[in-house]
Design a protein around this motif. Structure first.
Motif, PDB file in Angstrom:
ATOM      1  N   GLU A  71       0.838  -1.193   0.000  1.00 23.35           N
ATOM      2  CA  GLU A  71       0.000   0.000   0.000  1.00 23.35           C
ATOM      3  C   GLU A  71       0.878   1.250   0.000  1.00 23.35           C
ATOM      4  O   GLU A  71       2.067   1.208   0.331  1.00 23.35           O
ATOM      5  CB  GLU A  71      -0.921  -0.003   1.215  1.00 23.35           C
ATOM      6  N   THR A  72       0.279   2.365  -0.367  1.00 19.71           N
ATOM      7  CA  THR A  72       0.982   3.645  -0.352  1.00 19.71           C
ATOM      8  C   THR A  72       1.606   3.881   1.020  1.00 19.71           C
ATOM      9  O   THR A  72       0.954   3.657   2.051  1.00 19.71           O
ATOM     10  CB  THR A  72       0.008   4.778  -0.681  1.00 19.71           C
ATOM     11  N   GLY A  73       2.865   4.318   0.993  1.00 17.22           N
ATOM     12  CA  GLY A  73       3.593   4.555   2.234  1.00 17.22           C
ATOM     13  C   GLY A  73       4.387   3.360   2.728  1.00 17.22           C
ATOM     14  O   GLY A  73       5.184   3.492   3.668  1.00 17.22           O
ATOM     15  N   GLY A  74       4.172   2.211   2.104  1.00 16.80           N
ATOM     16  CA  GLY A  74       4.863   1.001   2.523  1.00 16.80           C
ATOM     17  C   GLY A  74       6.282   0.925   2.003  1.00 16.80           C
ATOM     18  O   GLY A  74       6.770   1.835   1.315  1.00 16.80           O
ATOM     19  N   SER A  75       6.952  -0.184   2.328  1.00 18.08           N
ATOM     20  CA  SER A  75       8.350  -0.388   1.942  1.00 18.08           C
ATOM     21  C   SER A  75       8.548  -1.771   1.325  1.00 18.08           C
ATOM     22  O   SER A  75       7.811  -2.718   1.655  1.00 18.08           O
ATOM     23  CB  SER A  75       9.272  -0.267   3.171  1.00 18.08           C
ATOM     24  N   LEU A  76       9.539  -1.851   0.463  1.00 17.59           N
ATOM     25  CA  LEU A  76       9.980  -3.116  -0.101  1.00 17.59           C
ATOM     26  C   LEU A  76      11.495  -3.052  -0.263  1.00 17.59           C
ATOM     27  O   LEU A  76      12.057  -1.963  -0.437  1.00 17.59           O
ATOM     28  CB  LEU A  76       9.358  -3.381  -1.475  1.00 17.59           C
ATOM     29  N   ARG A  77      12.137  -4.208  -0.213  1.00 20.11           N
ATOM     30  CA  ARG A  77      13.560  -4.269  -0.510  1.00 20.11           C
ATOM     31  C   ARG A  77      13.773  -5.257  -1.648  1.00 20.11           C
ATOM     32  O   ARG A  77      13.457  -6.448  -1.505  1.00 20.11           O
ATOM     33  CB  ARG A  77      14.384  -4.684   0.702  1.00 20.11           C
ATOM     34  N   LEU A  78      14.298  -4.742  -2.742  1.00 18.88           N
ATOM     35  CA  LEU A  78      14.628  -5.588  -3.889  1.00 18.88           C
ATOM     36  C   LEU A  78      16.069  -6.051  -3.777  1.00 18.88           C
ATOM     37  O   LEU A  78      16.926  -5.335  -3.245  1.00 18.88           O
ATOM     38  CB  LEU A  78      14.438  -4.821  -5.200  1.00 18.88           C
ATOM     39  N   ALA A  79      16.332  -7.248  -4.280  1.00 18.55           N
ATOM     40  CA  ALA A  79      17.683  -7.803  -4.265  1.00 18.55           C
ATOM     41  C   ALA A  79      18.093  -8.200  -5.676  1.00 18.55           C
ATOM     42  O   ALA A  79      17.270  -8.676  -6.463  1.00 18.55           O
ATOM     43  CB  ALA A  79      17.753  -9.008  -3.342  1.00 18.55           C
ATOM     44  N   CYS A  80      19.365  -8.022  -5.979  1.00 15.34           N
ATOM     45  CA  CYS A  80      19.932  -8.414  -7.269  1.00 15.34           C
ATOM     46  C   CYS A  80      21.178  -9.249  -6.989  1.00 15.34           C
ATOM     47  O   CYS A  80      22.190  -8.709  -6.535  1.00 15.34           O
ATOM     48  CB  CYS A  80      20.283  -7.178  -8.087  1.00 15.34           C
ATOM     49  N   THR A 135      17.188   3.682  -1.495  1.00 15.90           N
ATOM     50  CA  THR A 135      18.607   3.571  -1.171  1.00 15.90           C
ATOM     51  C   THR A 135      19.177   2.333  -1.850  1.00 15.90           C
ATOM     52  O   THR A 135      18.653   1.225  -1.669  1.00 15.90           O
ATOM     53  CB  THR A 135      18.825   3.465   0.341  1.00 15.90           C
ATOM     54  N   ILE A 136      20.263   2.520  -2.602  1.00 15.02           N
ATOM     55  CA  ILE A 136      20.946   1.400  -3.241  1.00 15.02           C
ATOM     56  C   ILE A 136      22.171   1.047  -2.412  1.00 15.02           C
ATOM     57  O   ILE A 136      22.892   1.941  -1.955  1.00 15.02           O
ATOM     58  CB  ILE A 136      21.341   1.733  -4.698  1.00 15.02           C
ATOM     59  N   SER A 137      22.403  -0.243  -2.191  1.00 12.74           N
ATOM     60  CA  SER A 137      23.551  -0.634  -1.382  1.00 12.74           C
ATOM     61  C   SER A 137      23.983  -2.048  -1.748  1.00 12.74           C
ATOM     62  O   SER A 137      23.155  -2.892  -2.079  1.00 12.74           O
ATOM     63  CB  SER A 137      23.208  -0.564   0.112  1.00 12.74           C
ATOM     64  N   PRO A 138      25.295  -2.306  -1.675  1.00 10.14           N
ATOM     65  CA  PRO A 138      25.808  -3.639  -1.975  1.00 10.14           C
ATOM     66  C   PRO A 138      26.091  -4.443  -0.714  1.00 10.14           C
ATOM     67  O   PRO A 138      26.328  -3.871   0.359  1.00 10.14           O
ATOM     68  CB  PRO A 138      27.109  -3.316  -2.699  1.00 10.14           C
ATOM     69  N   ASP A 139      26.042  -5.743  -0.863  1.00 12.33           N
ATOM     70  CA  ASP A 139      26.557  -6.657   0.155  1.00 12.33           C
ATOM     71  C   ASP A 139      27.560  -7.528  -0.575  1.00 12.33           C
ATOM     72  O   ASP A 139      27.196  -8.505  -1.224  1.00 12.33           O
ATOM     73  CB  ASP A 139      25.428  -7.483   0.772  1.00 12.33           C
ATOM     74  N   GLU A 140      28.839  -7.140  -0.478  1.00 12.70           N
ATOM     75  CA  GLU A 140      29.857  -7.820  -1.268  1.00 12.70           C
ATOM     76  C   GLU A 140      29.971  -9.291  -0.895  1.00 12.70           C
ATOM     77  O   GLU A 140      30.190 -10.142  -1.751  1.00 12.70           O
ATOM     78  CB  GLU A 140      31.210  -7.121  -1.080  1.00 12.70           C
ATOM     79  N   ALA A 141      29.820  -9.599   0.378  1.00 12.04           N
ATOM     80  CA  ALA A 141      29.941 -10.992   0.826  1.00 12.04           C
ATOM     81  C   ALA A 141      28.876 -11.872   0.187  1.00 12.04           C
ATOM     82  O   ALA A 141      29.118 -13.038  -0.121  1.00 12.04           O
ATOM     83  CB  ALA A 141      29.848 -11.067   2.341  1.00 12.04           C
ATOM     84  N   LYS A 142      27.692 -11.312  -0.015  1.00 13.26           N
ATOM     85  CA  LYS A 142      26.586 -12.081  -0.604  1.00 13.26           C
ATOM     86  C   LYS A 142      26.488 -11.878  -2.111  1.00 13.26           C
ATOM     87  O   LYS A 142      25.606 -12.442  -2.748  1.00 13.26           O
ATOM     88  CB  LYS A 142      25.262 -11.674   0.047  1.00 13.26           C
ATOM     89  N   LYS A 143      27.385 -11.029  -2.670  1.00 18.07           N
ATOM     90  CA  LYS A 143      27.349 -10.708  -4.106  1.00 18.07           C
ATOM     91  C   LYS A 143      25.947 -10.266  -4.500  1.00 18.07           C
ATOM     92  O   LYS A 143      25.385 -10.722  -5.508  1.00 18.07           O
ATOM     93  CB  LYS A 143      27.812 -11.896  -4.937  1.00 18.07           C
ATOM     94  N   THR A 144      25.399  -9.403  -3.705  1.00 20.65           N
ATOM     95  CA  THR A 144      24.018  -8.948  -3.892  1.00 20.65           C
ATOM     96  C   THR A 144      23.954  -7.438  -3.771  1.00 20.65           C
ATOM     97  O   THR A 144      24.629  -6.854  -2.919  1.00 20.65           O
ATOM     98  CB  THR A 144      23.092  -9.590  -2.852  1.00 20.65           C
TER      99      THR A 144
END
Length: 124
Positions: free
Chosen positions: A13-22, A69-78
């Motif tokens: 819903e509007t105002g909510g959050s999600l975190r996408l992973a690559c 916010t974009i951020s890396p996790d080098e250990a997880k290669k994500t």
């Protein structure tokens, strides 16, 4: 060769959050531009956030600055895209992309490697 696989899309819903992973696999990508694009219904593909692996710098489109916010996790290669204060206009298929380029631009034409996309729907 670099392979990219996105996940984390869904409906909120509007105002909510999600975190996408690559998740990134393949050749050494330590000098790559890692970027999130999106394409909404009837819209052109838009670059929203870029991470420059060479110096750790980030850049955002004006439409998402202060919310994503974009951020890396080098250990997880994500690479992650944290999306907060979501709006209906954020509804789109989100793609992770990578390239080597002198400038890490929010311009889809310079990107070589693409994921398959993950759908985000924000309801009002």
């Amino acid at each position: 060769q670099v392979q990219l696989v996105e996940s984390g899309g869904g409906s909120v819903e509007t105002g909510g959050s999600l975190r996408l992973a690559c998740v990134v696999s393949g050749n050494d990508y330590s000098s790559y531009c890692m970027t999130w694009f999106r394409q909404g219904p009837g819209k052109e593909r838009e670059g929203v956030a870029v991470f420059d692996s060479r110096d750790g710098s980030t850049r955002y489109s004006s439409s998402v600055t202060g919310r994503f916010t974009i951020s890396p996790d080098e250990a997880k290669k994500t690479h992650y895209l944290q999306m907060d204060s979501l709006k209906p206009e954020d509804t789109a298929v989100y793609y992770c992309a990578a390239t080597r380029h002198y400038y890490c631009l929010l311009d889809s034409s310079i990107y070589i490697y693409w994921g398959q996309g993950t759908r985000v729907t924000v309801s009002s």
